[in-house]
Design a protein around this motif. Structure first.
Motif, PDB file in Angstrom:
ATOM      1  N   LYS A   6       0.850  -1.188   0.000  1.00 35.10           N
ATOM      2  CA  LYS A   6       0.000   0.000   0.000  1.00 35.10           C
ATOM      3  C   LYS A   6       0.888   1.241   0.000  1.00 35.10           C
ATOM      4  CE  LYS A   6      -3.754   2.185   2.657  1.00 35.10           C
ATOM      5  NZ  LYS A   6      -3.128   3.415   3.171  1.00 35.10           N
ATOM      6  N   ASP A   8       0.723   5.484  -0.204  1.00 36.20           N
ATOM      7  CA  ASP A   8       0.041   6.777  -0.245  1.00 36.20           C
ATOM      8  C   ASP A   8       1.086   7.833  -0.561  1.00 36.20           C
ATOM      9  OD1 ASP A   8      -2.504   5.809   0.437  1.00 36.20           O
ATOM     10  OD2 ASP A   8      -2.023   5.850   2.571  1.00 36.20           O
ATOM     11  N   LYS A  43      -2.460  11.607  -2.118  1.00 38.43           N
ATOM     12  CA  LYS A  43      -3.033  12.371  -1.027  1.00 38.43           C
ATOM     13  C   LYS A  43      -2.675  13.855  -1.176  1.00 38.43           C
ATOM     14  CE  LYS A  43      -4.551   8.590   0.934  1.00 38.43           C
ATOM     15  NZ  LYS A  43      -5.989   8.249   0.927  1.00 38.43           N
ATOM     16  N   TYR A 176      -1.757  14.368   7.482  1.00 41.95           N
ATOM     17  CA  TYR A 176      -0.362  14.159   7.089  1.00 41.95           C
ATOM     18  C   TYR A 176       0.575  15.214   7.676  1.00 41.95           C
ATOM     19  CZ  TYR A 176      -1.851  10.328   4.195  1.00 41.95           C
ATOM     20  OH  TYR A 176      -2.356   9.122   3.788  1.00 41.95           O
ATOM     21  N   ARG A 179       1.443  14.052  10.998  1.00 40.82           N
ATOM     22  CA  ARG A 179       2.431  12.965  10.927  1.00 40.82           C
ATOM     23  C   ARG A 179       3.835  13.494  10.643  1.00 40.82           C
ATOM     24  NH1 ARG A 179       0.970   7.362   8.143  1.00 40.82           N
ATOM     25  NH2 ARG A 179       2.916   6.949   9.252  1.00 40.82           N
ATOM     26  N   VAL A 188       4.233   7.223   1.724  1.00 39.59           N
ATOM     27  CA  VAL A 188       3.927   6.480   2.946  1.00 39.59           C
ATOM     28  C   VAL A 188       3.689   5.027   2.565  1.00 39.59           C
ATOM     29  CG1 VAL A 188       2.466   6.325   4.990  1.00 39.59           C
ATOM     30  CG2 VAL A 188       2.880   8.559   3.922  1.00 39.59           C
ATOM     31  N   ASN A 190       2.772   1.221   3.380  1.00 34.45           N
ATOM     32  CA  ASN A 190       2.041   0.351   4.306  1.00 34.45           C
ATOM     33  C   ASN A 190       1.667   1.053   5.612  1.00 34.45           C
ATOM     34  OD1 ASN A 190       1.955  -1.839   2.559  1.00 34.45           O
ATOM     35  ND2 ASN A 190       3.863  -2.726   3.327  1.00 34.45           N
ATOM     36  N   ASP A 191       1.358   2.341   5.509  1.00 34.11           N
ATOM     37  CA  ASP A 191       0.918   3.147   6.658  1.00 34.11           C
ATOM     38  C   ASP A 191       1.962   3.270   7.754  1.00 34.11           C
ATOM     39  OD1 ASP A 191      -1.673   3.613   5.597  1.00 34.11           O
ATOM     40  OD2 ASP A 191      -2.317   1.638   6.307  1.00 34.11           O
ATOM     41  N   ARG A 192       3.213   2.876   7.459  1.00 33.91           N
ATOM     42  CA  ARG A 192       4.213   2.842   8.528  1.00 33.91           C
ATOM     43  C   ARG A 192       5.475   3.619   8.213  1.00 33.91           C
ATOM     44  NH1 ARG A 192       4.669  -3.537   9.427  1.00 33.91           N
ATOM     45  NH2 ARG A 192       4.411  -3.442   7.165  1.00 33.91           N
ATOM     46  N   ILE A 194       7.913   6.220   5.839  1.00 33.88           N
ATOM     47  CA  ILE A 194       7.834   7.370   4.945  1.00 33.88           C
ATOM     48  C   ILE A 194       9.139   7.510   4.180  1.00 33.88           C
ATOM     49  CG2 ILE A 194       7.565   9.878   4.782  1.00 33.88           C
ATOM     50  CD1 ILE A 194       5.873   9.769   7.302  1.00 33.88           C
ATOM     51  N   HIS A 217       0.413  -6.080   3.334  1.00 30.88           N
ATOM     52  CA  HIS A 217      -0.561  -4.998   3.266  1.00 30.88           C
ATOM     53  C   HIS A 217      -1.240  -4.958   4.623  1.00 30.88           C
ATOM     54  CE1 HIS A 217      -3.690  -2.582   1.461  1.00 30.88           C
ATOM     55  NE2 HIS A 217      -4.525  -3.322   2.074  1.00 30.88           N
TER      56      HIS A 217
END
Length: 218
Positions: A6, A8, A43, A176, A179, A188, A190-192, A194, A217
């Motif tokens: 994933k 973003d 995003k 964001y 973050r 970003v 896998n949401d973890r 950057i 994922h």
């Protein structure tokens, strides 16, 4: 069987480094087809959220905002053009004469994400601005680009004529920023994790393979 990663990508459509990063990332994804499956979403991030409708002359903007001389701006532009040519993205920074507000473009991109056409629209917006010198704050331009991306032009016009998706875009921008993302592009994973800044195709390819190996994922 390919593994899903994933991604973003936090970016703006008037950011040249974002144009480079998006182009390189899309090429990396294409080169890994069958090996790594990527769920990619763009995003919103506004470089100039207070930019007036008339925009600001690009060279004057760079000099004012970053304290650069005209010569430094020219050197930077030459570097951007060269990097673009290396990956097949053509910058015409004479046509791209101004910086503009991009909030409506981000609203349109958010809607496009619900229609499965966001990636197509993102690439068209970047080329319209950096190659063709079009104004991404002009509603007629945005509607035409939406149509070219395979979206319903009447629905696009209705979105732009309203405040639709304004709240969603503002919430994403705030998320964001909270973050710690203050510059773009920022990828970003896998949401973890950057990955900041514009990277090469090879660097993105390596990052995608690593992300697929570790997991997953989420």
């Amino acid at each position: 069987m390919s593994r899903v990663v994933k991604i973003d990508v936090v970016s703006d459509v008037v950011c040249p480094w974002c144009a480079l990063g998006v182009t390189a990332l899309e090429q990396a994804i294409e080169s890994l087809a069958g090996e790594v499956e990527v769920e990619l979403t763009y995003k919103p991030f506004e470089l100039n959220p207070e930019m007036p409708a008339a925009g600001e002359h690009a060279i004057e903007h760079m000099m004012r905002k970053y304290g650069r001389s005209a010569e430094q701006v020219a050197q930077r532009n030459a570097m951007i053009i060269q990097r673009g040519e290396e990956i097949g993205f053509h910058f015409d920074l004479e046509k791209r004469s101004h910086f503009y507000n991009t909030f409506d473009a981000h609203r349109l991109l958010f809607w496009a994400s619900t229609q499965g056409r966001q990636r197509a629209l993102k690439k068209l917006l970047l080329r319209a601005y950096f190659t063709d010198g079009k104004n991404p704050d002009d509603r007629k331009t945005l509607v035409n680009l939406a149509k070219d991306a395979g979206l319903d032009s009447e629905r696009a016009e209705a979105v732009l004529a309203s405040a639709e998706f304004s709240r969603e875009v503002r919430e994403l921008e705030a998320f964001y920023q909270q973050r710690g993302i203050q510059s773009v592009p920022a990828m970003v994973i896998n949401d973890r994790h950057i990955l900041s800044g514009s990277q090469s195709v090879a660097d993105y390819r390596q990052a995608l393979r690593q992300a697929a190996q570790v997991g997953a994922h989420v």
